[in-house]
Scaffold this motif. Sequence first.
Motif, PDB file in Angstrom:
ATOM      1  N   ILE A 272       0.894  -1.196  -0.106  1.00  0.00           N
ATOM      2  CA  ILE A 272       0.043  -0.076   0.017  1.00  0.00           C
ATOM      3  C   ILE A 272       0.964   1.187  -0.266  1.00  0.00           C
ATOM      4  N   ALA A 273       0.647   1.971  -1.167  1.00  0.00           N
ATOM      5  CA  ALA A 273       1.318   3.623  -1.069  1.00  0.00           C
ATOM      6  C   ALA A 273       0.966   4.325   0.167  1.00  0.00           C
ATOM      7  N   SER A 274      -0.255   4.544   0.179  1.00  0.00           N
ATOM      8  CA  SER A 274      -0.824   5.527   1.265  1.00  0.00           C
ATOM      9  C   SER A 274      -2.076   5.300   1.474  1.00  0.00           C
TER      10      SER A 274
ATOM     11  N   VAL B  10      -7.443   3.341   0.461  1.00  0.00           N
ATOM     12  CA  VAL B  10      -6.184   3.210   0.314  1.00  0.00           C
ATOM     13  C   VAL B  10      -5.695   3.383  -1.257  1.00  0.00           C
ATOM     14  N   ALA B  11      -4.514   3.540  -1.404  1.00  0.00           N
ATOM     15  CA  ALA B  11      -3.919   3.598  -2.788  1.00  0.00           C
ATOM     16  C   ALA B  11      -2.531   2.938  -2.668  1.00  0.00           C
ATOM     17  N   THR B  12      -2.665   2.036  -3.856  1.00  0.00           N
ATOM     18  CA  THR B  12      -1.563   1.061  -3.667  1.00  0.00           C
ATOM     19  C   THR B  12      -0.329   1.569  -4.755  1.00  0.00           C
ATOM     20  N   THR B  13       0.745   1.197  -4.603  1.00  0.00           N
ATOM     21  CA  THR B  13       1.764   1.374  -5.454  1.00  0.00           C
ATOM     22  C   THR B  13       1.280   1.372  -6.580  1.00  0.00           C
ATOM     23  N   VAL B  14       0.758   0.236  -7.241  1.00  0.00           N
ATOM     24  CA  VAL B  14       0.219   0.191  -8.617  1.00  0.00           C
ATOM     25  C   VAL B  14      -0.872   1.354  -9.096  1.00  0.00           C
ATOM     26  N   ASP B  15      -1.500   1.763  -8.265  1.00  0.00           N
ATOM     27  CA  ASP B  15      -2.733   2.909  -8.445  1.00  0.00           C
ATOM     28  C   ASP B  15      -1.810   4.247  -8.720  1.00  0.00           C
ATOM     29  N   VAL B  16      -0.814   4.335  -7.897  1.00  0.00           N
ATOM     30  CA  VAL B  16      -0.031   5.794  -8.054  1.00  0.00           C
ATOM     31  C   VAL B  16       0.850   5.502  -9.481  1.00  0.00           C
ATOM     32  N   ALA B  17       1.589   4.581  -9.426  1.00  0.00           N
ATOM     33  CA  ALA B  17       2.508   4.416 -10.399  1.00  0.00           C
ATOM     34  C   ALA B  17       2.086   4.352 -12.010  1.00  0.00           C
ATOM     35  N   ALA B  18       0.802   3.926 -12.080  1.00  0.00           N
ATOM     36  CA  ALA B  18       0.091   3.955 -13.262  1.00  0.00           C
ATOM     37  C   ALA B  18      -0.388   5.152 -13.535  1.00  0.00           C
ATOM     38  N   GLN B  19      -1.014   5.927 -12.683  1.00  0.00           N
ATOM     39  CA  GLN B  19      -1.323   7.355 -12.619  1.00  0.00           C
ATOM     40  C   GLN B  19      -0.116   8.189 -13.295  1.00  0.00           C
ATOM     41  N   VAL B  20       0.960   7.960 -12.744  1.00  0.00           N
ATOM     42  CA  VAL B  20       2.158   8.554 -13.040  1.00  0.00           C
ATOM     43  C   VAL B  20       2.729   8.447 -14.413  1.00  0.00           C
ATOM     44  N   VAL B  21       2.619   7.283 -14.815  1.00  0.00           N
ATOM     45  CA  VAL B  21       2.900   6.961 -16.343  1.00  0.00           C
ATOM     46  C   VAL B  21       2.047   7.384 -17.270  1.00  0.00           C
TER      47      VAL B  21
ATOM     48  N   ASP C  65       1.271  11.444   0.653  1.00  0.00           N
ATOM     49  CA  ASP C  65       1.526  12.533   1.752  1.00  0.00           C
ATOM     50  C   ASP C  65       2.914  12.224   2.327  1.00  0.00           C
ATOM     51  N   GLY C  66       3.845  12.976   1.651  1.00  0.00           N
ATOM     52  CA  GLY C  66       5.069  12.947   2.309  1.00  0.00           C
ATOM     53  C   GLY C  66       5.924  11.703   2.873  1.00  0.00           C
ATOM     54  N   ASP C  67       5.554  10.661   2.334  1.00  0.00           N
ATOM     55  CA  ASP C  67       5.949   9.331   2.587  1.00  0.00           C
ATOM     56  C   ASP C  67       7.070   8.951   1.778  1.00  0.00           C
ATOM     57  N   GLU C  68       8.314   8.998   1.917  1.00  0.00           N
ATOM     58  CA  GLU C  68       9.316   8.953   0.962  1.00  0.00           C
ATOM     59  C   GLU C  68       9.459   7.452   0.693  1.00  0.00           C
ATOM     60  N   ASP C  69       9.116   6.566   1.551  1.00  0.00           N
ATOM     61  CA  ASP C  69       9.298   5.067   1.174  1.00  0.00           C
ATOM     62  C   ASP C  69       8.077   4.706   0.170  1.00  0.00           C
ATOM     63  N   ALA C  70       6.858   5.371   0.483  1.00  0.00           N
ATOM     64  CA  ALA C  70       6.028   5.175  -0.815  1.00  0.00           C
ATOM     65  C   ALA C  70       6.412   6.023  -2.191  1.00  0.00           C
ATOM     66  N   LEU C  71       7.017   6.972  -2.021  1.00  0.00           N
ATOM     67  CA  LEU C  71       7.468   7.542  -3.337  1.00  0.00           C
ATOM     68  C   LEU C  71       8.601   6.816  -3.999  1.00  0.00           C
TER      69      LEU C  71
ATOM     70  N   ALA D 139       8.840   3.487  -3.694  1.00  0.00           N
ATOM     71  CA  ALA D 139       8.105   2.363  -4.281  1.00  0.00           C
ATOM     72  C   ALA D 139       7.489   2.642  -5.592  1.00  0.00           C
ATOM     73  N   VAL D 140       6.762   3.768  -5.704  1.00  0.00           N
ATOM     74  CA  VAL D 140       6.200   4.316  -6.896  1.00  0.00           C
ATOM     75  C   VAL D 140       7.087   4.525  -7.820  1.00  0.00           C
ATOM     76  N   SER D 141       8.280   5.147  -7.455  1.00  0.00           N
ATOM     77  CA  SER D 141       9.384   5.489  -8.401  1.00  0.00           C
ATOM     78  C   SER D 141       9.716   4.076  -9.040  1.00  0.00           C
ATOM     79  N   HIS D 142      10.183   2.940  -8.257  1.00  0.00           N
ATOM     80  CA  HIS D 142      10.533   1.877  -8.877  1.00  0.00           C
ATOM     81  C   HIS D 142       9.577   1.042  -9.892  1.00  0.00           C
ATOM     82  N   ALA D 143       8.250   1.122  -9.318  1.00  0.00           N
ATOM     83  CA  ALA D 143       7.187   0.580 -10.009  1.00  0.00           C
ATOM     84  C   ALA D 143       7.006   1.214 -11.427  1.00  0.00           C
ATOM     85  N   ALA D 144       7.285   2.477 -11.438  1.00  0.00           N
ATOM     86  CA  ALA D 144       7.011   3.377 -12.533  1.00  0.00           C
ATOM     87  C   ALA D 144       8.059   3.508 -13.444  1.00  0.00           C
ATOM     88  N   SER D 145       9.408   3.055 -13.070  1.00  0.00           N
ATOM     89  CA  SER D 145      10.478   3.098 -13.619  1.00  0.00           C
ATOM     90  C   SER D 145      11.080   4.553 -13.910  1.00  0.00           C
TER      91      SER D 145
END
Length: 140
Positions: A1-3, A10-21, A41-47, A49-55
């Motif tokens: 879970i990203a946040s 909840v927003a998963t890493t997949v939610d956020v990464a898909a939106q970023v791409v 929300d300022g969660d560096e670990d979540a950022l 994780a999303v960075s990795h998932a979205a390349s």
Amino acid sequence: IASVKRDRTVATTVDVAAQVVCREALGDAGAAFVGEETVVDGDEDALRAVSHAASRSVDDVRAALEECDGILSAPRYWCCDPLDGTKAFIEAADSGKQYVFGLARVDGERGSADVAVMIAPKWYDGCGVELVAMRGGGCF
């Protein structure tokens, strides 16, 4: 879970990464972009994780998310729900529950979509379905 979002969903890493791409792919499409997952929300670990998932780099992820808060009164804007059905997605892959990716380009003057895409990867016994519709052009 990203946040956990403000509404306590909840927003998963997949939610956020898909939106970023998606945001980056449509970045120069001549329309604003509104995404459901606008904040990690300022969660560096979540950022990370999303960075990795979205390349993408963490800075690119942060910038893309900041740009996902488009203006609903714009003449034309993209509206993205990268993972509708997050709870179903989080459950076991063989649960049979449905989730979809949704994207629409909205004509701000009409207040309705002129193009829409819906992808349900587990629909029809897991074979998936992709639907594309265009105002005046039908649905395929």
